[in-house]
Design a protein around this motif. Sequence first.
Motif: not given
Length: 90
Positions: A2-5, A67-81
């Motif tokens: 987990t990290s902040i963008l 992923d655009d091809v495999t549709k595998e989840v690469l990561f979850t985007l969460y808007v905290s603040n």
Amino acid sequence: MTSILPFETSVGCPQKQLFKLDNITYSVFYQYNPTADIYTVSIRRVAGDVQLYSGKLVEGFYNNIKDDVTKEVLFTLYVSNLENMEVWII
């Protein structure tokens, strides 16, 4: 992991930053529309310049980035603040 963008508050919007996750580089592009009072984000995989997500930033919002091809989840985007522009990848 987990990290902040990355976001440079002193620069404001629009702003483009790069981040690396599992040895893959992504770009994140933030914009602000003052007329509608909304922030938007676009996330691209740098290799191949592939757009993975584009949409509004809303506090408390989760979105699986796939992923655009495999549709595998690469990561979850969460808007905290939005006030401090804390957007996390989980």
